[in-house]
Design a protein around this motif. Structure first.
Motif, PDB file in Angstrom:
ATOM      1  N   GLN A 406       0.460  -0.992  -0.453  1.00  0.00           N
ATOM      2  CA  GLN A 406       0.420   0.341   0.075  1.00  0.00           C
ATOM      3  C   GLN A 406       0.628   1.270  -0.163  1.00  0.00           C
ATOM      4  N   PHE A 407       2.092   1.069   0.244  1.00  0.00           N
ATOM      5  CA  PHE A 407       3.333   2.409   0.355  1.00  0.00           C
ATOM      6  C   PHE A 407       3.820   2.702  -0.581  1.00  0.00           C
ATOM      7  N   ILE A 408       3.794   1.645  -2.101  1.00  0.00           N
ATOM      8  CA  ILE A 408       4.820   1.182  -3.309  1.00  0.00           C
ATOM      9  C   ILE A 408       5.285   2.641  -3.773  1.00  0.00           C
ATOM     10  N   ASN A 409       3.706   3.539  -4.176  1.00  0.00           N
ATOM     11  CA  ASN A 409       4.561   4.569  -4.991  1.00  0.00           C
ATOM     12  C   ASN A 409       3.801   5.992  -3.948  1.00  0.00           C
ATOM     13  N   ILE A 410       3.989   6.158  -2.666  1.00  0.00           N
ATOM     14  CA  ILE A 410       3.767   6.833  -1.807  1.00  0.00           C
ATOM     15  C   ILE A 410       4.897   7.999  -1.525  1.00  0.00           C
ATOM     16  N   THR A 411       4.939   9.006  -1.867  1.00  0.00           N
ATOM     17  CA  THR A 411       5.611   9.948  -1.282  1.00  0.00           C
ATOM     18  C   THR A 411       5.644  10.854  -0.422  1.00  0.00           C
ATOM     19  N   THR A 412       4.520  10.596   0.889  1.00  0.00           N
ATOM     20  CA  THR A 412       4.756  11.369   1.256  1.00  0.00           C
ATOM     21  C   THR A 412       3.346  10.777   2.192  1.00  0.00           C
ATOM     22  N   LEU A 413       3.855  10.728   3.609  1.00  0.00           N
ATOM     23  CA  LEU A 413       3.099   9.597   4.389  1.00  0.00           C
ATOM     24  C   LEU A 413       3.354  10.245   5.481  1.00  0.00           C
ATOM     25  N   ASN A 414       0.967  10.296   6.259  1.00  0.00           N
ATOM     26  CA  ASN A 414       1.609  11.839   7.749  1.00  0.00           C
ATOM     27  C   ASN A 414       0.765  10.396   8.742  1.00  0.00           C
ATOM     28  N   MET A 415       1.338  10.273   9.892  1.00  0.00           N
ATOM     29  CA  MET A 415       0.619   9.825  10.571  1.00  0.00           C
ATOM     30  C   MET A 415       0.709  10.292  12.198  1.00  0.00           C
ATOM     31  N   GLU A 416       0.766  11.161  12.293  1.00  0.00           N
ATOM     32  CA  GLU A 416       0.998  12.294  13.354  1.00  0.00           C
ATOM     33  C   GLU A 416      -0.195  12.266  13.662  1.00  0.00           C
ATOM     34  N   HIS A 417      -0.303  12.829  15.102  1.00  0.00           N
ATOM     35  CA  HIS A 417      -0.800  12.765  16.216  1.00  0.00           C
ATOM     36  C   HIS A 417      -2.253  11.689  16.506  1.00  0.00           C
ATOM     37  N   ASN A 418      -2.108   9.975  16.366  1.00  0.00           N
ATOM     38  CA  ASN A 418      -2.492   9.329  16.528  1.00  0.00           C
ATOM     39  C   ASN A 418      -2.008   8.549  17.549  1.00  0.00           C
ATOM     40  N   LYS A 419      -3.032   7.268  17.477  1.00  0.00           N
ATOM     41  CA  LYS A 419      -2.626   6.749  19.157  1.00  0.00           C
ATOM     42  C   LYS A 419      -1.748   5.088  18.842  1.00  0.00           C
ATOM     43  N   CYS A 420      -1.037   5.492  18.062  1.00  0.00           N
ATOM     44  CA  CYS A 420       0.776   3.790  17.758  1.00  0.00           C
ATOM     45  C   CYS A 420       1.323   3.839  18.188  1.00  0.00           C
ATOM     46  N   ASP A 421       1.097   2.766  19.095  1.00  0.00           N
ATOM     47  CA  ASP A 421       2.384   2.845  19.877  1.00  0.00           C
ATOM     48  C   ASP A 421       3.517   3.149  19.199  1.00  0.00           C
ATOM     49  N   ARG A 422       4.351   4.491  19.636  1.00  0.00           N
ATOM     50  CA  ARG A 422       5.952   3.759  18.072  1.00  0.00           C
ATOM     51  C   ARG A 422       6.660   3.132  18.927  1.00  0.00           C
ATOM     52  N   ASN A 423       6.905   3.347  20.515  1.00  0.00           N
ATOM     53  CA  ASN A 423       8.268   1.922  21.220  1.00  0.00           C
ATOM     54  C   ASN A 423       7.277   0.956  20.741  1.00  0.00           C
ATOM     55  N   ALA A 424       6.453   0.158  19.414  1.00  0.00           N
ATOM     56  CA  ALA A 424       6.269  -1.057  20.013  1.00  0.00           C
ATOM     57  C   ALA A 424       7.131  -1.488  18.133  1.00  0.00           C
ATOM     58  N   LEU A 425       7.126   0.011  17.976  1.00  0.00           N
ATOM     59  CA  LEU A 425       8.398  -0.622  16.453  1.00  0.00           C
ATOM     60  C   LEU A 425       9.611  -1.081  16.730  1.00  0.00           C
ATOM     61  N   ARG A 426       9.967  -2.639  15.586  1.00  0.00           N
ATOM     62  CA  ARG A 426      11.117  -2.997  15.782  1.00  0.00           C
ATOM     63  C   ARG A 426      11.891  -3.264  14.626  1.00  0.00           C
ATOM     64  N   ILE A 427      11.722  -3.086  13.599  1.00  0.00           N
ATOM     65  CA  ILE A 427      12.800  -2.988  12.642  1.00  0.00           C
ATOM     66  C   ILE A 427      11.898  -1.415  11.617  1.00  0.00           C
ATOM     67  N   LEU A 428      13.113  -1.023  11.032  1.00  0.00           N
ATOM     68  CA  LEU A 428      12.448   0.286  10.558  1.00  0.00           C
ATOM     69  C   LEU A 428      13.640   0.050   9.327  1.00  0.00           C
ATOM     70  N   ASP A 429      13.350  -0.204   8.045  1.00  0.00           N
ATOM     71  CA  ASP A 429      13.949  -0.456   6.973  1.00  0.00           C
ATOM     72  C   ASP A 429      13.358   0.885   5.754  1.00  0.00           C
ATOM     73  N   LEU A 430      14.782   1.683   5.731  1.00  0.00           N
ATOM     74  CA  LEU A 430      14.785   2.635   4.576  1.00  0.00           C
ATOM     75  C   LEU A 430      15.770   2.801   3.355  1.00  0.00           C
ATOM     76  N   GLU A 431      16.036   1.001   3.316  1.00  0.00           N
ATOM     77  CA  GLU A 431      16.967   1.016   2.509  1.00  0.00           C
ATOM     78  C   GLU A 431      16.624   1.578   0.612  1.00  0.00           C
ATOM     79  N   GLU A 432      17.794   2.031  -0.267  1.00  0.00           N
ATOM     80  CA  GLU A 432      17.328   2.887  -1.123  1.00  0.00           C
ATOM     81  C   GLU A 432      16.585   3.927  -1.026  1.00  0.00           C
ATOM     82  N   ASN A 433      16.476   4.601  -0.748  1.00  0.00           N
ATOM     83  CA  ASN A 433      15.693   6.235  -0.863  1.00  0.00           C
ATOM     84  C   ASN A 433      17.545   7.224  -1.060  1.00  0.00           C
ATOM     85  N   TYR A 434      16.295   8.264  -0.810  1.00  0.00           N
ATOM     86  CA  TYR A 434      17.563   9.474  -1.238  1.00  0.00           C
ATOM     87  C   TYR A 434      17.610  10.467   0.126  1.00  0.00           C
TER      88      TYR A 434
END
Length: 556
Positions: A406-434
């Motif tokens: 669902q994010f393949i062609n996305i250039t902007t993703l904004n999810m600020e001010h929600n109730k996501c538990d950011r501390n639960a994130l285990r893997i962050l993969d940002l490979e091959e961007n600019y």
């Protein structure tokens, strides 16, 4: 800056000319000749907001044709102006029956008004300051109509002319196809407007219009009607009779209801009723089969009629800043939809139908400031044309289901001010961007175990990386790092570090030796000129020993 009360000198009269006194018979004779010869017919309307200079006998006025210019003597002009003002006061006092106190007050009020004297091609003003002077029309409407009729012009622009009424002679302009009356002071139009049967564009925006005459129904070839920024409390009934309309602008009025007769306007392609007080749309809106753009934003809508799905040509539907609680299933019939405005409403879980996935041409999905916690399964993944997703200020506790697709062609993703538990994130993969930088906020991901930054354009890593106490895997190869932060030594759980292929990396921090669990380190194709070549050639293990021995931590 206040104007000086001392009159400024004006140019001398040409040789052979004389200054004619106000009460001279010659002045009156020349004034009569001037009025006969003037190309502009006399009009009761004033041109500059000044009072009309109409006296019962011999008014003082300097004329450019047949009249001499004024003297350079400033006192002469001052005395003439003073004499004229006294004359006006005396006539006013004589003409008013009643107490002398009231008459004197009127004379004082008159004294504050603007008096204009023409000197050649220039105008000399006294009285009101130009800062307080009201804008007025430098336009004779009757003459403008006459010229338009004589020249056969099909386009007439009377905008920004301070017009408060339209003369009945407008009926003679039957050849007009475009009439622009925006930014005036019109409250309505004369019935004679119905004679303009060839009119295709009528612009009435930025007036004070409260109604339109029924005779407007005669304009059966009218294509564009612009009534933005007026004082309409409803769409005038005559508008629903203009079946030839393709564009109707009713933005920023005081409209509360839209009549079902809106369905009569079957040729509409562009409808704007934004910034009103509309609470519902009629079901007959579905009869507008040609509608391409519909702007209903900034109203009080709570629901959409299911018939909106019959407007299958809709490409842009703007519904932001309403009170929408749900969307009908039929919205999925709008397969040509490219723009859908839903932000700042009251949408909640289950209020966005799964059928919206049929609108595959959507370029942006923005539901900011609603009450949404989940989206239909696979909705975003189905919208292949999306380039921007805004889910901020909602009730999301996790990313929408649908996986990375669902994010393949996305250039902007904004999810600020929600109730996501950011501390639960285990893997962050940002490979091959600019990416050129990583925000310090990455340090808030305290449970992160894998951070992949490979193949970007990074020149440094944030010092906040020290807060990632659970990080085991860090890949930052193929970037442009010039150094590693000293805080990297705080990563006691770090097991694998990849900084290979960084052509600007000439050294490593001594603190790297504090990463006691480090098992794999890739430093290939890094210059590392600050470390002896034989040490680098010995491999990563020897490099770590070198950093420990040479650094301040050798005793640890």
């Amino acid at each position: 800056m206040r104007r000086s009360s001392k009159p400024k000198p004006i140019s001398c009269p040409p040789p052979g000319s004389i200054l004619v006194p106000a009460d001279s018979p010659l002045a009156a004779e020349r004034l009569a000749e001037y009025q006969r010869d003037s190309p502009v017919p006399p009009s009761p309307e004033t041109d500059s907001g000044s009072e009309s200079l109409k006296l019962s006998c011999q008014p003082l006025i300097s004329l450019s044709t047949g009249m001499p210019e004024a003297s350079t003597n400033a006192e002469t002009l001052s005395s003439l102006t003073s004499s004229f003002k006294d004359k006006m006061k005396m006539d006013k006092v004589r003409s008013v029956g009643g107490s002398s106190t009231h008459s004197v007050k009127q004379a004082q009020d008159l004294d504050q008004k603007k008096v204009t004297v023409q000197v050649g091609d220039r105008y000399k003003g006294t009285g009101q300051s130009s800062r307080r002077r009201l804008q007025a029309a430098n336009l004779d409407i009757t003459r403008a109509f006459q010229t338009c009729r004589e020249e056969g012009t099909t386009r007439l622009d009377l905008s920004k002319s301070n017009i408060s009424n339209i003369p009945t002679s407008v009926k003679d302009l039957t050849h007009l196809t475009e009439l622009y009356l925006y930014s005036n002071r019109l409250a309505t139009l004369p019935p004679e407007i119905g004679c303009l049967t060839n009119l295709k564009t009528l612009s009435l925006s930025e007036n004070v219009i409260t109604s339109l005459p029924e005779q407007l129904a005669s304009l059966q070839v009218l294509r564009v009607l612009d009534c933005r920024h007026n004082r309409l409390t409803e769409i005038p009934s005559v508008v629903y009779k203009l079946v030839s309309l393709t564009t109707l602008y009713m933005r920023f009025n005081r409209i509360r209801d839209v009549d079902p007769e809106l369905g009569n306007l079957v040729n509409l392609t562009n409808l704007s009723i934004r910034e009103n007080n509309i609470t519902e749309l009629p079901g007959r809106i579905g009869e507008l089969k040609s509608l391409v753009t519909c702007d209903c934003s900034y109203n009080q809508l709570k629901h959409l009629p299911p018939e909106i799905g019959d407007c299958t040509q809709l490409a842009s539907l703007y519904l932001q800043h309403n009170q929408l609680e749900d969307l009908p299933m039929e919205i999925g019939n709008l397969t040509q939809l490219c723009q859908l405005g839903l932000r700042y409403n009251r949408l909640k879980c289950g209020s966005i139908p799964r059928t919206l996935a049929n609108s595959i041409l959507l370029e942006e999905f923005n539901v900011e400031n609603n009450c949404i916690a989940t989206l239909p399964e696979g909705l975003l993944a189905s919208l292949d044309n999306l380039n921007s997703i805004t889910l901020s200020r909602n009730q999301f506790t996790a990313f929408p289901s649908g996986g990375p697709a669902q994010f393949i062609n996305i250039t902007t993703l904004n999810m600020e001010h929600n109730k996501c538990d950011r501390n639960a994130l285990r893997i962050l993969d940002l490979e091959e961007n600019y990416l050129e930088s990583i925000p310090a906020e990455v340090g808030r991901l305290r449970e992160l175990t894998r951070l992949i930054l490979q193949s970007n354009a990074l020149t440094q890593l944030p010092r906040a990386i020290a807060q990632l106490s659970q990080l085991q895997y860090l890949s930052a190869g193929e970037n442009y790092l010039a150094f590693l932060p000293e805080e990297i030594g705080s990563l006691e759980a770090l097991e694998s570090l990849y900084v290979n292929d960084n052509p600007n990396l000439h050294s490593l921090p001594f603190e790297l030796a504090l990463c006691s669990n480090l098992q794999i380190m890739s430093i290939e194709n890094c210059p590392l000129t600050q470390i002896p070549a034989e040490i680098v050639a010995g491999g990563p293990s020897l490099v770590i020993q070198f950093l420990k021995v040479q650094g301040p931590y050798r005793t640890m």
